[in-house]
Enzyme design. Sequence first.
Site, mmCIF file in Angstrom:
data_model
loop_
_atom_site.group_PDB
_atom_site.id
_atom_site.type_symbol
_atom_site.label_atom_id
_atom_site.label_comp_id
_atom_site.label_asym_id
_atom_site.label_seq_id
_atom_site.Cartn_x
_atom_site.Cartn_y
_atom_site.Cartn_z
ATOM 1 N N ILE A 94 3.356 3.914 -2.315
ATOM 2 C CA ILE A 94 3.716 4.263 -3.688
ATOM 3 C C ILE A 94 5.229 4.403 -3.760
ATOM 4 O O ILE A 94 5.836 5.142 -2.975
ATOM 5 C CB ILE A 94 2.983 5.556 -4.110
ATOM 6 C CG1 ILE A 94 1.488 5.245 -4.170
ATOM 7 C CG2 ILE A 94 3.505 6.056 -5.457
ATOM 8 C CD1 ILE A 94 0.612 6.451 -4.190
ATOM 9 N N HIS A 107 -3.893 -5.427 -9.782
ATOM 10 C CA HIS A 107 -4.906 -4.436 -9.413
ATOM 11 C C HIS A 107 -6.302 -5.034 -9.615
ATOM 12 O O HIS A 107 -6.568 -5.621 -10.669
ATOM 13 C CB HIS A 107 -4.728 -3.193 -10.287
ATOM 14 C CG HIS A 107 -5.647 -2.085 -9.895
ATOM 15 N ND1 HIS A 107 -5.431 -1.289 -8.787
ATOM 16 C CD2 HIS A 107 -6.820 -1.670 -10.441
ATOM 17 C CE1 HIS A 107 -6.414 -0.420 -8.681
ATOM 18 N NE2 HIS A 107 -7.270 -0.623 -9.658
ATOM 19 N N MET A 140 0.787 -1.222 0.000
ATOM 20 C CA MET A 140 0.000 0.000 0.000
ATOM 21 C C MET A 140 0.829 1.288 0.000
ATOM 22 O O MET A 140 0.337 2.343 0.377
ATOM 23 C CB MET A 140 -0.976 0.000 1.197
ATOM 24 C CG MET A 140 -1.981 -1.136 1.149
ATOM 25 S SD MET A 140 -2.864 -1.255 -0.440
ATOM 26 C CE MET A 140 -4.013 0.103 -0.256
ATOM 27 N N GLU A 159 -7.246 -13.375 -9.589
ATOM 28 C CA GLU A 159 -5.890 -12.873 -9.294
ATOM 29 C C GLU A 159 -4.909 -14.014 -9.055
ATOM 30 O O GLU A 159 -3.784 -13.997 -9.554
ATOM 31 C CB GLU A 159 -5.917 -11.978 -8.048
ATOM 32 C CG GLU A 159 -6.613 -10.661 -8.273
ATOM 33 C CD GLU A 159 -6.447 -9.699 -7.106
ATOM 34 O OE1 GLU A 159 -6.697 -8.512 -7.308
ATOM 35 O OE2 GLU A 159 -6.074 -10.118 -5.995
HETATM 36 C C1 GRF Z 1 -5.420 -7.614 -4.152
HETATM 37 O O1 GRF Z 1 -6.791 -7.552 -4.374
HETATM 38 C C2 GRF Z 1 -4.658 -6.835 -5.182
HETATM 39 O O2 GRF Z 1 -5.334 -6.698 -6.396
HETATM 40 C C3 GRF Z 1 -4.503 -5.477 -4.541
HETATM 41 O O3 GRF Z 1 -4.365 -5.731 -3.179
HETATM 42 C C4 GRF Z 1 -5.024 -6.942 -2.850
HETATM 43 C C5 GRF Z 1 -4.073 -7.768 -2.052
HETATM 44 O O4 GRF Z 1 -4.703 -8.900 -1.509
HETATM 45 N N1 GRF Z 1 -3.382 -4.757 -5.113
HETATM 46 P P1 GRF Z 1 -3.848 -10.012 -0.771
HETATM 47 O O5 GRF Z 1 -3.085 -9.338 0.351
HETATM 48 O O6 GRF Z 1 -2.930 -10.625 -1.782
HETATM 49 O O7 GRF Z 1 -4.861 -10.992 -0.259
#
Ligand code: GRF
Length: 205
Positions: A91, A108, A89, A173
């Site tokens: 940048i 994302h 989280m 994902e």
């Molecule tokens: C995911 O949904 C990803 O797309 C976003 O942050 C989330 C991370 O989830 N960037 P996790 O910690 O991998 O469960």
Amino acid sequence: MSLAVFCSGSGTNLAAIIRAVRRRQIPTAIRLVVSDRADAYALVRAKRAGLPTLYLNPRDFSSKAAYERALIRALERARVRYIALAGFMRILSPAFVRRYRWRILNIHPALLPSFPGAHAVHDALAAGVDVTGVTVHLVDEGVDTGPMVLQETVRVLPRDTEASLLARLHRVEHRLYPRALRYLVEGRLRVGRGRRVELVAHPRR
Ligand code: GRF
């Protein structure tokens, strides 16, 4: 070619990456799992998997530059070549991104360029779209603006909540990210004209 994974949260993507590395679906070793949060469950997952972890608290540093210098020292010590951002989280500065030019991937939970930023799932639901999805992209100096590598759609259902939609996005994902990481560490991603990502069959190193 060695990999570091940066996480701030639960680390379900980290778990999917660990699984894929174990099954040799990604030809790499995870040399470091980095977090900016002491309470990130991703750190627990990493330790359970026997991976080296690094928690770096931004508050312990006088500036972002100093924070990233510490990060780079650790990455170099661990001989990391590629970086996967998996729910990290923070940048990264342009200087950091340039140092690892086209060697950082991010995932994302939306179809970029729609719904960039930290609240993509909420924003897609609030906008009332029928379809959203997942994007894996190379990281450039902007926020969620880098060249796209893979995208897949996910339908938004009438009764979806953020939690139910996120659960379906996560399933996609966990399949998409390991695949994109395989291409990255195989050296098969080329950023061409118009910043289009080309997948080459035989990498030239
Ligand atoms: C995911 O949904 C990803 O797309 C976003 O942050 C989330 C991370 O989830 N960037 P996790 O910690 O991998 O469960």
